[in-house]
Design an enzyme around this catalytic site. Structure first.
Site, PDB file in Angstrom:
ATOM      1  N   HIS A  16      24.049 -15.485 113.101  1.00 55.92           N
ATOM      2  CA  HIS A  16      24.775 -15.862 111.874  1.00 55.92           C
ATOM      3  C   HIS A  16      24.266 -15.045 110.684  1.00 55.92           C
ATOM      4  O   HIS A  16      25.041 -14.568 109.860  1.00 55.92           O
ATOM      5  CB  HIS A  16      24.546 -17.343 111.543  1.00 55.92           C
ATOM      6  CG  HIS A  16      25.118 -18.335 112.512  1.00 55.92           C
ATOM      7  ND1 HIS A  16      24.368 -19.350 113.065  1.00 55.92           N
ATOM      8  CD2 HIS A  16      26.373 -18.510 112.997  1.00 55.92           C
ATOM      9  CE1 HIS A  16      25.138 -20.097 113.843  1.00 55.92           C
ATOM     10  NE2 HIS A  16      26.356 -19.616 113.828  1.00 55.92           N
ATOM     11  N   LYS A  40      32.190 -33.217 115.848  1.00 53.54           N
ATOM     12  CA  LYS A  40      31.051 -32.510 116.451  1.00 53.54           C
ATOM     13  C   LYS A  40      29.804 -33.351 116.308  1.00 53.54           C
ATOM     14  O   LYS A  40      29.507 -33.850 115.231  1.00 53.54           O
ATOM     15  CB  LYS A  40      30.845 -31.156 115.779  1.00 53.54           C
ATOM     16  CG  LYS A  40      31.819 -30.121 116.268  1.00 53.54           C
ATOM     17  CD  LYS A  40      31.196 -28.738 116.255  1.00 53.54           C
ATOM     18  CE  LYS A  40      32.180 -27.752 116.880  1.00 53.54           C
ATOM     19  NZ  LYS A  40      31.703 -26.382 116.831  1.00 53.54           N
ATOM     20  N   ARG A  92      31.584 -12.664 119.694  1.00 48.77           N
ATOM     21  CA  ARG A  92      30.560 -12.214 120.637  1.00 48.77           C
ATOM     22  C   ARG A  92      31.148 -11.708 121.940  1.00 48.77           C
ATOM     23  O   ARG A  92      30.574 -10.863 122.611  1.00 48.77           O
ATOM     24  CB  ARG A  92      29.585 -13.354 120.949  1.00 48.77           C
ATOM     25  CG  ARG A  92      28.672 -13.694 119.804  1.00 48.77           C
ATOM     26  CD  ARG A  92      28.123 -15.071 119.930  1.00 48.77           C
ATOM     27  NE  ARG A  92      29.195 -16.034 119.753  1.00 48.77           N
ATOM     28  CZ  ARG A  92      29.034 -17.347 119.643  1.00 48.77           C
ATOM     29  NH1 ARG A  92      27.840 -17.876 119.740  1.00 48.77           N
ATOM     30  NH2 ARG A  92      30.073 -18.132 119.478  1.00 48.77           N
ATOM     31  N   SER A 130      24.041 -21.378 118.476  1.00 50.43           N
ATOM     32  CA  SER A 130      23.226 -22.542 118.125  1.00 50.43           C
ATOM     33  C   SER A 130      22.931 -23.360 119.382  1.00 50.43           C
ATOM     34  O   SER A 130      21.836 -23.918 119.534  1.00 50.43           O
ATOM     35  CB  SER A 130      23.959 -23.413 117.103  1.00 50.43           C
ATOM     36  OG  SER A 130      24.228 -22.683 115.933  1.00 50.43           O
TER      37      SER A 130
HETATM   38  P1  ADP Z   1      31.921 -23.057 114.843  1.00 51.25           P
HETATM   39  O1  ADP Z   1      31.623 -24.441 115.355  1.00 51.25           O
HETATM   40  O2  ADP Z   1      32.903 -23.047 113.694  1.00 51.25           O
HETATM   41  O3  ADP Z   1      32.245 -22.033 115.894  1.00 51.25           O
HETATM   42  P2  ADP Z   1      29.285 -21.802 114.631  1.00 51.25           P
HETATM   43  O4  ADP Z   1      28.220 -22.156 113.666  1.00 51.25           O
HETATM   44  O5  ADP Z   1      29.029 -21.994 116.074  1.00 51.25           O
HETATM   45  O6  ADP Z   1      30.552 -22.627 114.138  1.00 51.25           O
HETATM   46  O7  ADP Z   1      29.726 -20.299 114.419  1.00 51.25           O
HETATM   47  C1  ADP Z   1      30.247 -19.854 113.186  1.00 51.25           C
HETATM   48  C2  ADP Z   1      30.822 -18.452 113.372  1.00 51.25           C
HETATM   49  O8  ADP Z   1      29.757 -17.544 113.668  1.00 51.25           O
HETATM   50  C3  ADP Z   1      31.819 -18.314 114.532  1.00 51.25           C
HETATM   51  O9  ADP Z   1      32.824 -17.391 114.163  1.00 51.25           O
HETATM   52  C4  ADP Z   1      30.987 -17.748 115.648  1.00 51.25           C
HETATM   53  O10 ADP Z   1      31.773 -16.998 116.548  1.00 51.25           O
HETATM   54  C5  ADP Z   1      30.053 -16.843 114.864  1.00 51.25           C
HETATM   55  N1  ADP Z   1      28.794 -16.603 115.572  1.00 51.25           N
HETATM   56  C6  ADP Z   1      27.992 -17.499 116.165  1.00 51.25           C
HETATM   57  N2  ADP Z   1      26.918 -16.908 116.728  1.00 51.25           N
HETATM   58  C7  ADP Z   1      27.065 -15.574 116.471  1.00 51.25           C
HETATM   59  C8  ADP Z   1      26.303 -14.408 116.819  1.00 51.25           C
HETATM   60  N3  ADP Z   1      25.208 -14.484 117.581  1.00 51.25           N
HETATM   61  N4  ADP Z   1      26.738 -13.207 116.387  1.00 51.25           N
HETATM   62  C9  ADP Z   1      27.875 -13.117 115.663  1.00 51.25           C
HETATM   63  N5  ADP Z   1      28.650 -14.170 115.330  1.00 51.25           N
HETATM   64  C10 ADP Z   1      28.259 -15.380 115.722  1.00 51.25           C
END
Ligand code: ADP
Length: 162
Positions: A16, A40, A92, A130
């Site tokens: 992130h 969630k 990803r 996460s």
């Molecule tokens: P959500 O529940 O909205 O998917 P996340 O916190 O899991 O929220 O992810 C937020 C955004 O960050 C999403 O677009 C996800 O694809 C992206 N994301 C999560 N991990 C990574 C990573 N390792 N590299 C790039 N983007 C990521």
């Protein structure tokens, strides 16, 4: 241009942070938006997640351009209400793309003045989520390369206690 980067961030990872850093190089303002989602089952509270993000971005080169907010309702409407012209999301793998394509298309239907911009994950973070952090941390594995060092101890401690 102001953009927002919405997500759950339960907790924020180095993947992130990489997206936030890259967005902050391109745009004038980046709002990291923790979307309130009762569906969630988050491990960390909104307050903890907000603090983790604030602490993790503090030393980024363009920290002054980055804000953290908590939003609720429809992401695209929230983005429009704070004056963001685009939503940033990270990709990803092809599986992320399929999901993000649907979200982006739905958002276009709701409000076509807010664009969705997809940034490709850096290869070293393409496995990182996460959920992966929680899985490894709850099983007492090493998450030190996966979450920002400013929050490592707090995240690791909570995960170990689960
Ligand atoms: P959500 O529940 O909205 O998917 P996340 O916190 O899991 O929220 O992810 C937020 C955004 O960050 C999403 O677009 C996800 O694809 C992206 N994301 C999560 N991990 C990574 C990573 N390792 N590299 C790039 N983007 C990521």
């Amino acid at each position: 241009m102001k953009v927002c980067y919405p997500g759950t961030f339960d907790p924020i990872t180095k993947g992130h942070i990489d997206i936030i850093e890259r967005a902050s190089r391109m745009f004038d303002e980046v709002v990291v938006l923790i979307m309130h989602n009762p569906a969630k089952n988050c491990l960390f509270s909104e307050e903890e997640r907000t603090q983790f993000i604030r602490d993790s971005i503090a030393d980024l080169p363009h920290a002054e351009k980055i804000q953290v907010m908590v939003g609720s309702g429809l992401t695209v409407e929230y983005a429009a209400s704070i004056g963001a012209s685009a939503i940033i999301r990270g990709i990803r793998a092809v599986s992320d793309y399929e999901y993000e394509l649907m979200q982006a298309t739905a958002n276009m239907y709701l409000n076509d003045r807010v664009e969705t911009l997809l940034l490709i994950a850096r290869p070293q973070y393409s496995f990182l989520s996460s959920s992966v952090v929680k899985e490894i941390g709850m099983n007492h594995g090493d998450i030190s390369e996966l979450v920002p060092e400013q929050i490592l101890e707090r995240v690791a401690e909570k995960l170990r206690s689960r």
